[in-house]
Design an enzyme around this catalytic site. Structure first.
Site, PDB file in Angstrom:
ATOM      1  N   LYS A  15       0.839  -1.213   0.000  1.00 32.96           N
ATOM      2  CA  LYS A  15       0.000   0.000   0.000  1.00 32.96           C
ATOM      3  C   LYS A  15       0.871   1.260   0.000  1.00 32.96           C
ATOM      4  O   LYS A  15       0.650   2.172  -0.794  1.00 32.96           O
ATOM      5  CB  LYS A  15      -0.927   0.015   1.235  1.00 32.96           C
ATOM      6  N   ARG A  49      -9.713   0.677   8.956  1.00 35.22           N
ATOM      7  CA  ARG A  49      -9.156  -0.626   9.297  1.00 35.22           C
ATOM      8  C   ARG A  49     -10.151  -1.479  10.075  1.00 35.22           C
ATOM      9  O   ARG A  49      -9.840  -2.605  10.432  1.00 35.22           O
ATOM     10  CB  ARG A  49      -7.954  -0.332  10.184  1.00 35.22           C
ATOM     11  N   ARG A  69      11.933  -5.710   5.005  1.00 31.41           N
ATOM     12  CA  ARG A  69      11.684  -4.304   4.640  1.00 31.41           C
ATOM     13  C   ARG A  69      12.648  -3.369   5.377  1.00 31.41           C
ATOM     14  O   ARG A  69      12.964  -3.578   6.529  1.00 31.41           O
ATOM     15  CB  ARG A  69      10.249  -3.909   5.013  1.00 31.41           C
ATOM     16  N   ARG A 118      11.505  -1.079  10.908  1.00 32.28           N
ATOM     17  CA  ARG A 118      10.422  -0.661  11.799  1.00 32.28           C
ATOM     18  C   ARG A 118      10.336  -1.573  13.020  1.00 32.28           C
ATOM     19  O   ARG A 118      10.554  -2.774  12.909  1.00 32.28           O
ATOM     20  CB  ARG A 118       9.084  -0.696  11.041  1.00 32.28           C
ATOM     21  N   ARG A 125       0.082  -8.868  13.505  1.00 28.19           N
ATOM     22  CA  ARG A 125      -0.523  -7.878  12.595  1.00 28.19           C
ATOM     23  C   ARG A 125      -1.348  -8.577  11.530  1.00 28.19           C
ATOM     24  O   ARG A 125      -2.417  -8.102  11.157  1.00 28.19           O
ATOM     25  CB  ARG A 125       0.569  -7.020  11.942  1.00 28.19           C
TER      26      ARG A 125
HETATM   27  P1  AP5 Z   1       4.911  -1.637   1.810  1.00 26.30           P
HETATM   28  O1  AP5 Z   1       4.579  -0.817   0.616  1.00 26.30           O
HETATM   29  O2  AP5 Z   1       5.714  -1.011   2.911  1.00 26.30           O
HETATM   30  O3  AP5 Z   1       3.580  -2.347   2.385  1.00 26.30           O
HETATM   31  P2  AP5 Z   1       2.323  -1.756   3.169  1.00 26.30           P
HETATM   32  O4  AP5 Z   1       1.121  -2.440   2.618  1.00 26.30           O
HETATM   33  O5  AP5 Z   1       2.345  -0.266   3.153  1.00 26.30           O
HETATM   34  O6  AP5 Z   1       2.645  -2.355   4.609  1.00 26.30           O
HETATM   35  P3  AP5 Z   1       2.615  -1.717   6.064  1.00 26.30           P
HETATM   36  O7  AP5 Z   1       3.339  -2.720   6.936  1.00 26.30           O
HETATM   37  O8  AP5 Z   1       3.142  -0.317   6.095  1.00 26.30           O
HETATM   38  O9  AP5 Z   1       1.124  -1.735   6.371  1.00 26.30           O
HETATM   39  P4  AP5 Z   1       0.482  -1.871   7.689  1.00 26.30           P
HETATM   40  O10 AP5 Z   1      -0.916  -1.714   7.246  1.00 26.30           O
HETATM   41  O11 AP5 Z   1       0.746  -3.067   8.501  1.00 26.30           O
HETATM   42  O12 AP5 Z   1       1.179  -0.736   8.593  1.00 26.30           O
HETATM   43  P5  AP5 Z   1       0.750   0.735   8.979  1.00 26.30           P
HETATM   44  O13 AP5 Z   1       1.945   1.560   8.929  1.00 26.30           O
HETATM   45  O14 AP5 Z   1      -0.475   1.144   8.235  1.00 26.30           O
HETATM   46  O15 AP5 Z   1       5.674  -2.945   1.277  1.00 26.30           O
HETATM   47  C1  AP5 Z   1       6.144  -3.952   2.176  1.00 26.30           C
HETATM   48  C2  AP5 Z   1       7.473  -4.531   1.666  1.00 26.30           C
HETATM   49  O16 AP5 Z   1       7.244  -5.239   0.441  1.00 26.30           O
HETATM   50  C3  AP5 Z   1       8.544  -3.460   1.329  1.00 26.30           C
HETATM   51  O17 AP5 Z   1       9.815  -3.981   1.685  1.00 26.30           O
HETATM   52  C4  AP5 Z   1       8.415  -3.285  -0.203  1.00 26.30           C
HETATM   53  O18 AP5 Z   1       9.648  -2.877  -0.791  1.00 26.30           O
HETATM   54  C5  AP5 Z   1       7.993  -4.683  -0.645  1.00 26.30           C
HETATM   55  N1  AP5 Z   1       7.116  -4.677  -1.811  1.00 26.30           N
HETATM   56  C6  AP5 Z   1       6.073  -3.811  -2.057  1.00 26.30           C
HETATM   57  N2  AP5 Z   1       5.434  -4.156  -3.212  1.00 26.30           N
HETATM   58  C7  AP5 Z   1       6.081  -5.257  -3.681  1.00 26.30           C
HETATM   59  C8  AP5 Z   1       5.869  -6.107  -4.821  1.00 26.30           C
HETATM   60  N3  AP5 Z   1       4.869  -5.884  -5.693  1.00 26.30           N
HETATM   61  N4  AP5 Z   1       6.703  -7.163  -5.011  1.00 26.30           N
HETATM   62  C9  AP5 Z   1       7.719  -7.416  -4.123  1.00 26.30           C
HETATM   63  N5  AP5 Z   1       7.967  -6.654  -3.019  1.00 26.30           N
HETATM   64  C10 AP5 Z   1       7.141  -5.597  -2.794  1.00 26.30           C
HETATM   65  O19 AP5 Z   1       0.263   0.527  10.492  1.00 26.30           O
HETATM   66  C11 AP5 Z   1       1.190   0.288  11.543  1.00 26.30           C
HETATM   67  C12 AP5 Z   1       0.437   0.224  12.876  1.00 26.30           C
HETATM   68  O20 AP5 Z   1      -0.209   1.492  13.144  1.00 26.30           O
HETATM   69  C13 AP5 Z   1      -0.708  -0.801  12.957  1.00 26.30           C
HETATM   70  O21 AP5 Z   1      -0.246  -2.088  13.297  1.00 26.30           O
HETATM   71  C14 AP5 Z   1      -1.596  -0.174  14.048  1.00 26.30           C
HETATM   72  O22 AP5 Z   1      -1.078  -0.411  15.325  1.00 26.30           O
HETATM   73  C15 AP5 Z   1      -1.494   1.309  13.743  1.00 26.30           C
HETATM   74  N6  AP5 Z   1      -2.532   1.789  12.813  1.00 26.30           N
HETATM   75  C16 AP5 Z   1      -2.326   2.343  11.565  1.00 26.30           C
HETATM   76  N7  AP5 Z   1      -3.500   2.670  10.997  1.00 26.30           N
HETATM   77  C17 AP5 Z   1      -4.471   2.316  11.882  1.00 26.30           C
HETATM   78  C18 AP5 Z   1      -5.893   2.380  11.867  1.00 26.30           C
HETATM   79  N8  AP5 Z   1      -6.564   2.874  10.793  1.00 26.30           N
HETATM   80  N9  AP5 Z   1      -6.564   1.911  12.937  1.00 26.30           N
HETATM   81  C19 AP5 Z   1      -5.926   1.415  14.025  1.00 26.30           C
HETATM   82  N10 AP5 Z   1      -4.579   1.324  14.104  1.00 26.30           N
HETATM   83  C20 AP5 Z   1      -3.855   1.768  13.059  1.00 26.30           C
END
Ligand code: AP5
Length: 209
Positions: free
Chosen positions: A16, A88, A122, A155, A166
């Site tokens: 994402k 979410r 990552r 991270r 997660r």
């Molecule tokens: P990346 O693009 O970083 O993936 P992502 O989907 O953005 O993953 P996140 O881990 O950031 O999402 P998340 O939803 O768990 O975390 P968030 O920060 O929102 O890609 C991942 C890896 O794959 C990278 O190394 C990339 O290079 C590689 N890659 C990408 N595309 C690829 C492809 N096509 N092929 C191969 N490799 C690829 O949330 C963190 C925390 O915040 C949560 O756990 C929660 O505690 C809190 N939080 C955030 N939002 C909320 C909410 N709305 N409600 C409640 N708590 C929340």
């Protein structure tokens, strides 16, 4: 400039953040990542950051009231945006419906084993936020960002036991949004296993960019 309201849905590690950054470069849309906003609050030691940190470190969701309060002011008057990591839960999606309608929900699908593999390798730039992967997209110089020379870091929630939690939290709390948005005719599914360029091309086709 594009004025669409887009949600990127999908499990942790689906890509994402990677795709949102590319969409923003191309369209100039406002990128709102609740994860990035929360990490910034934690780094600045704000009251919200202090409340959120324990949930994030465990890989649990931060309570809905805190998230909705944090995001409301950023979206209510915006002409267009990409939401990455919000909503979410069904409660967050219902709150969003009260704030503003959205145009499309893009669900980037990825299976559990690939989520774990990707997140374990990552790395992120501390300075500009560019996302790398030691296996599929490594930096040219070890530990340094290609774009700005900043330090790359892992991270806190990309530790194996937290990644697994997660993913489980995604399955129980966030996956129900797939049906929620499908039933409203807003959902489009995209294969997250594909190459990042192919996924980007498909998303641009969907959003008409
Ligand atoms: P990346 O693009 O970083 O993936 P992502 O989907 O953005 O993953 P996140 O881990 O950031 O999402 P998340 O939803 O768990 O975390 P968030 O920060 O929102 O890609 C991942 C890896 O794959 C990278 O190394 C990339 O290079 C590689 N890659 C990408 N595309 C690829 C492809 N096509 N092929 C191969 N490799 C690829 O949330 C963190 C925390 O915040 C949560 O756990 C929660 O505690 C809190 N939080 C955030 N939002 C909320 C909410 N709305 N409600 C409640 N708590 C929340």
């Amino acid at each position: 400039m594009m004025k669409k309201k887009i949600i990127l849905l999908g499990p942790p590690g689906a890509g994402k953040g990677t795709q949102a950054k590319r969409i923003v470069e191309k369209t100039g849309l406002l990128h709102l990542s609740t994860g990035d906003i929360l990490r910034d609050e934690v780094a600045r030691g704000t009251e919200l950051g202090k409340q959120a940190k324990a949930y994030m470190d465990r890989g649990d969701l931060v309570p809905d009231e805190l998230i909705i309060g944090m995001i409301r002011g950023r979206i209510e008057n915006a002409d267009g945006f990409i939401l990455d990591g919000f909503p979410r839960t069904v409660a967050q999606a219902e709150a969003l419906e009260q704030i503003t309608p959205v145009d499309v929900v893009i669900d980037i699908e990825l299976e559990r084993d690939e989520v774990i593999r990707r997140l374990s390798s990552r790395r992120v730039c501390r300075n500009c936020g560019k996302i790398y992967n030691l296996i599929s997209n490594p930096p040219k110089l070890d530990g340094k960002c290609d774009a700005c020379g900043g330090e790359l870091y892992q991270r806190d929630d990309d530790r194996p036991e937290v990644i697994e939690n997660r993913y489980d939290v995604y399955t129980s709390s966030t996956a129900p949004l797939i049906e929620f948005y499908r039933s409203r005719g807003l959902l489009v599914e995209v294969d997250g296993k594909a190459d990042p360029d192919a996924i980007f091309a498909r998303i641009m086709e969907i959003i008409g960019g």
